[in-house]
Design a protein around this motif. Structure first.
Motif, PDB file in Angstrom:
ATOM      1  N   PRO A  31       5.182  66.752 -87.845  1.00  0.00           N
ATOM      2  CA  PRO A  31       4.997  66.315 -89.218  1.00  0.00           C
ATOM      3  C   PRO A  31       5.601  64.941 -89.450  1.00  0.00           C
ATOM      4  CG  PRO A  31       5.718  68.592 -89.141  1.00  0.00           C
ATOM      5  CD  PRO A  31       5.832  68.066 -87.743  1.00  0.00           C
ATOM      6  N   LYS A  66       1.826  67.552 -99.466  1.00  0.00           N
ATOM      7  CA  LYS A  66       3.230  67.738 -99.098  1.00  0.00           C
ATOM      8  C   LYS A  66       3.708  69.145 -99.406  1.00  0.00           C
ATOM      9  CE  LYS A  66       7.812  65.685 -99.824  1.00  0.00           C
ATOM     10  NZ  LYS A  66       8.573  64.648-100.553  1.00  0.00           N
ATOM     11  N   ARG A  69       3.322  71.708 -96.563  1.00  0.00           N
ATOM     12  CA  ARG A  69       4.041  71.536 -95.307  1.00  0.00           C
ATOM     13  C   ARG A  69       5.423  72.162 -95.419  1.00  0.00           C
ATOM     14  NH1 ARG A  69       1.422  66.333 -95.493  1.00  0.00           N
ATOM     15  NH2 ARG A  69       3.298  65.291 -96.237  1.00  0.00           N
ATOM     16  N   GLN A  75       1.731  75.055 -92.895  1.00  0.00           N
ATOM     17  CA  GLN A  75       0.544  74.481 -92.293  1.00  0.00           C
ATOM     18  C   GLN A  75       0.902  73.217 -91.531  1.00  0.00           C
ATOM     19  OE1 GLN A  75      -2.631  73.373 -94.984  1.00  0.00           O
ATOM     20  NE2 GLN A  75      -4.136  74.135 -93.543  1.00  0.00           N
ATOM     21  N   ASP A  77       0.600  69.368 -90.087  1.00  0.00           N
ATOM     22  CA  ASP A  77       0.485  68.140 -90.863  1.00  0.00           C
ATOM     23  C   ASP A  77      -0.901  67.529 -90.660  1.00  0.00           C
ATOM     24  OD1 ASP A  77       0.925  65.892 -92.347  1.00  0.00           O
ATOM     25  OD2 ASP A  77       1.970  64.824 -90.746  1.00  0.00           O
ATOM     26  N   THR A  82      -4.455  69.057 -96.287  1.00  0.00           N
ATOM     27  CA  THR A  82      -3.633  70.251 -96.516  1.00  0.00           C
ATOM     28  C   THR A  82      -3.353  70.483 -97.988  1.00  0.00           C
ATOM     29  OG1 THR A  82      -1.597  68.975 -96.163  1.00  0.00           O
ATOM     30  CG2 THR A  82      -2.521  70.117 -94.273  1.00  0.00           C
TER      31      THR A  82
END
Length: 550
Positions: A31, A66, A69, A75, A77, A82
């Motif tokens: 990430p 964001k 994550r 999930q 990156d 996302t």
């Protein structure tokens, strides 16, 4: 792209390499730090707040990428892909847990100080000192029961049917560095009840390999890319076209190859699969179903955000070409008072434009379905000319403690003319288990020859409780075509008019803790007068799902 019979050897090698089933995290680049932020002058969004189409597994609605994550979500990156429930990345909805467990990314648990759950030690098990080789376990046990006053409008089973099903999905995900991993998952399932019916291979299953694949990842031409080969879930299509076979116990599994590439604003997915034959009576006897094939291309674009008053509307545009081949009962075509057996090859070409802001959400899609149907008895070939249009649009009040969503869902699936055994087939079909609760909780009505219009109301007054209400009004698109269920063509004849009925339905989701979810569905199928005159029966429906997952 072709599928070779090497699948079986690969599955065996995968199982041997893992020792047991495997599950867990998306192998992507680590990430990156994101400066993306969102300021909303409102109470924080409860984790249970769902997209109306997010499925029976409660997937949180997160406005920014964001928020999806770690540590809020797990999930990988994938940048702007996302946002929302993360489905635009192509691996299904992902919250803390994903519909596909291998889409979860638990690498942040390398830092032991971030562990705050009793199951965290199972989500990241370092196998070397540098923690570049690790193992992730995942699991799900689901208890589901139904009650049906008149199953399938009185045409199947017995009045007052009660069924119970249990399934177990447990696996592990072995990561060998940042670019190679082996994933495997075991399944077993059983079902029973009173006045029950339909306990086929999708309900009962001795222990077998549900998924088993190898994935390699790399950065190619500036894209985070991967190649997955083996038996796997596939969720990279609108859920109203194909999904994961959630109502029965045994989910869909596909055998083949999939390649993907994700750039900052463009995502490409190419795949070629064959189905899986399920043997419910023997352990580890599932093999490839060469008569069922799925292949296609999906391109997703993430255009710049649209200013919507004081908010930003993030949208995605899916452009897809999906081809499939079927044999057996799913390929049969209605004709007069009978059905014509044979095989069908169809191609879906279409789009879906969807997105959300803090207070607005929408999804609009359309597709054209072409292809052929070949009569197994006469060998005669008929062309296919069908289509579908789907949409949902709604408003949320993020400042209210009730977090209400109010929307309208419309769906159109073309019908044909079953009075003749010749000519063009105009009936749209969606054979790979579209998401059950998108259209009709009872599954009594399938997405074929159908017009559906429904209000949608969802409220999440507490961070562990959510309620949704729908009331689809359903008509036949063509009065010269039949009414279809999820598994057959109804034998009702001489139906006067197009109205099928109204299906008021409600769902209640209780997020008891991170690992326990209890969702209940209730519905009443109110058949139209013309359907009752043709033999259909109104009836009540209840379903309960108690799910443990880690």
């Amino acid at each position: 792209m072709s599928i070779m019979p090497a699948h079986s050897a690969l599955f065996a090698a995968t199982s041997l390499a893992l020792g047991t089933a495997t599950a867990g995290a998306q192998t992507s680049l680590p990430p990156v730090v994101s400066t993306e932020s969102l300021t909303v002058q409102a109470p924080p969004r409860p984790e249970i707040q769902n997209f109306p189409h997010a499925g029976v597994v409660g997937q949180p609605r997160r406005v920014t990428a964001k928020q999806n994550r770690p540590p809020h979500g797990t999930q990988g990156d994938w940048g702007v892909f996302t946002r929302g429930n993360g489905e635009s990345a192509g691996f299904g909805p992902v919250g803390r847990y994903g519909v596909a467990p291998w889409a979860e990314d638990w690498r942040y648990l390398r830092d032991r100080s971030l562990r705050n759950d009793p199951f965290d030690p199972l989500k990241f098990i370092a196998l070397n000192d540098s923690k570049t080789i690790w193992l992730t376990f995942s699991g799900e046990t689901r208890l589901r029961n139904w009650f049906e006053e008149h199953p399938s409008l009185g045409t199947q089973g017995s009045p007052g049917s009660g069924r119970f099903g249990v399934r177990n999905l447990y696996g592990a995900d072995l990561h060998l560095g940042s670019h190679l991993r082996f994933f495997g998952q075991l399944v077993n399932a059983d079902a029973g009840g009173w006045a029950g019916y339909g306990y086929g291979t999708t309900y009962r299953k001795r222990l077998d390999l549900q998924q088993g694949f190898v994935e390699g990842t790399a950065t190619l031409l500036g894209a985070k890319s991967g190649l997955m080969f083996g038996r796997q879930q596939f969720l990279d299509a609108p859920s109203y076209i194909l999904y994961n076979r959630e109502t029965p116990n045994v989910p869909l599994a596909w055998n083949g190859i999939r390649g993907y590439a994700i750039w900052p604003r463009v995502r490409v997915d190419l795949y070629d699969f064959v189905g899986t034959n399920i043997n419910q009576n023997k352990m580890f006897h599932d093999n490839e179903d060469w008569g069922t094939r799925l292949h296609g291309l999906d391109v997703t674009l993430a255009p710049p955000d649209i200013r919507l008053g004081h908010e930003k509307l993030a949208t995605y545009l899916d452009l897809f070409a999906i081809g499939f081949h079927l044999e057996g009962s799913l390929a049969a075509v209605a004709a007069g008072k009978s059905t014509l057996n044979g095989s069908t090859a169809r191609q879906d070409g279409g789009f879906r434009w969807y997105g959300s802001s803090p207070s607005f959400e929408f999804s609009i899609g359309g597709l054209y379905q072409s292809g052929t149907f070949e009569n197994s008895k006469s060998g005669a070939t008929r062309s296919v000319d069908a289509y579908a249009v789907n949409s949902i649009v709604g408003y949320r009040n993020p400042k209210s403690r009730w977090h209400p969503f109010l929307g309208v869902q419309t769906d159109l699936y073309s019908g044909g003319d079953t009075r003749s055994a010749n000519g063009t087939v105009g009936t749209y079909i969606a054979p790979f288990n579209p998401q059950t609760n998108y259209l009709d909780t009872t599954t009594y009505i399938a997405p074929s020859n159908l017009i559906s219009l429904s209000p949608v109301l969802r409220t999440t007054p507490l961070d562990w409780l959510s309620l949704q209400f729908k009331a689809p009004f359903m008509w036949r698109d063509s009065t010269n075509d039949d009414v279809y269920s999820s598994s057959k063509v109804y034998s009702f004849r001489n139906i006067g008019g197009g109205l099928i009925g109204i299906i008021p339905q409600a769902s209640l989701t209780l997020q008891l803790n991170r690992h326990l979810t209890w969702t209940q569905y209730g519905a009443r199928f109110i058949a139209s007068d013309s359907m009752k005159a043709a033999g259909a029966k109104s009836g009540s429906y209840y379903q309960s799902n108690f799910v443990f997952r880690f």
